[in-house]
Scaffold this motif. Sequence first.
Motif, PDB file in Angstrom:
ATOM      1  N   SER A 146       0.799  -1.220   0.000  1.00 36.20           N
ATOM      2  CA  SER A 146       0.000   0.000   0.000  1.00 36.20           C
ATOM      3  C   SER A 146       0.833   1.271   0.000  1.00 36.20           C
ATOM      4  N   HIS A 198     -11.693  -5.711   4.689  1.00 37.15           N
ATOM      5  CA  HIS A 198     -11.258  -5.831   6.073  1.00 37.15           C
ATOM      6  C   HIS A 198     -11.117  -7.299   6.477  1.00 37.15           C
ATOM      7  N   HIS A 208      -5.179   6.139   3.197  1.00 38.59           N
ATOM      8  CA  HIS A 208      -4.505   6.063   4.483  1.00 38.59           C
ATOM      9  C   HIS A 208      -5.121   6.992   5.522  1.00 38.59           C
ATOM     10  N   HIS A 259      -8.535   5.806   6.596  1.00 43.00           N
ATOM     11  CA  HIS A 259      -8.473   4.713   7.578  1.00 43.00           C
ATOM     12  C   HIS A 259      -8.214   5.263   8.972  1.00 43.00           C
ATOM     13  N   GLY A 301      -9.848  -3.432   9.866  1.00 45.53           N
ATOM     14  CA  GLY A 301      -8.652  -4.017   9.276  1.00 45.53           C
ATOM     15  C   GLY A 301      -7.581  -4.329  10.307  1.00 45.53           C
ATOM     16  N   TRP A 344      -1.945  -1.898   9.390  1.00 51.37           N
ATOM     17  CA  TRP A 344      -2.263  -0.491   9.134  1.00 51.37           C
ATOM     18  C   TRP A 344      -1.313   0.459   9.845  1.00 51.37           C
TER      19      TRP A 344
END
Length: 275
Positions: free
Chosen positions: A92, A122, A183, A186, A217, A222
């Motif tokens: 990512s 997720h 990003h 999230h 997630g 993350w």
Amino acid sequence: MAIVGVGLIGGSVGRALRDRGLARRVVGIGRSTASLAEARRHGAITEATIDVARVAEADLVVLATGVAALPKLLDAVDAAVRPGTLITDTGSTKASVVAGWERRRRSRRGRFVGAHPLAGSHRRGAAAADATLFAGRVTVVTPASATPPEDVADAGGFWSALGSTVFVMPPREHDRILAATSHAPHLIAAAIAAATPAAGRRFTAGGWRDTTRIAAGDPGLWADILLDNAGPVAAATRRIATLAERMVRAIEAGDRRRLVAILERAKEERDAVGS
């Protein structure tokens, strides 16, 4: 074909390859024999191993692990592949992994071209793998300035063969754009979920659930993404915070006109994306 990391994304690559008849052998490589067995059960791979040296058997290697593992893994894979083997990934964030590759470009055996399929869930694991995950979805291919055009074409062709619409852009541009579109959202979703009082959970409905879905997630995965793209994520989040503060001030001042103007702009931007 070899896939290192056969969770949701890697497993979906494997299933797409097999469903589309693009690979006779799909070797899954991972650290957990249980995860590899699951991937094989769900048709994502034809063979399983914990030995990364098996990439030497592949014409193309996909690295589908978390971003924190990619730099060292890429070095290990490059040391084992046959010269000229195409290597791509699904991370990512792109700037750091591409820069790491470029620092040793002259001594590399493989041909690495970074990529990021904008598809996912997720949900986790090969049990959630979907052969149609990439169909009609965008994949961003992120070559360095020194990447040969034929390598870019080969990587783009691979992702296109899985059904993706391919865009090509520099790694830093990718990271700047994805900070705003993936990003930071999230981070905001996680903040909303974390700030919701436990007593309010039974009163959550569609709005809360839609807004916070991505907060389900993997936290470790993350955290690595956010930290690896820290500067652009911080900038994108500050832009969101600035606009949110304007809305708060409008609410506190009873300024309906200003509040409606911001909400209308938000609706226009969201409607422009479509469903």
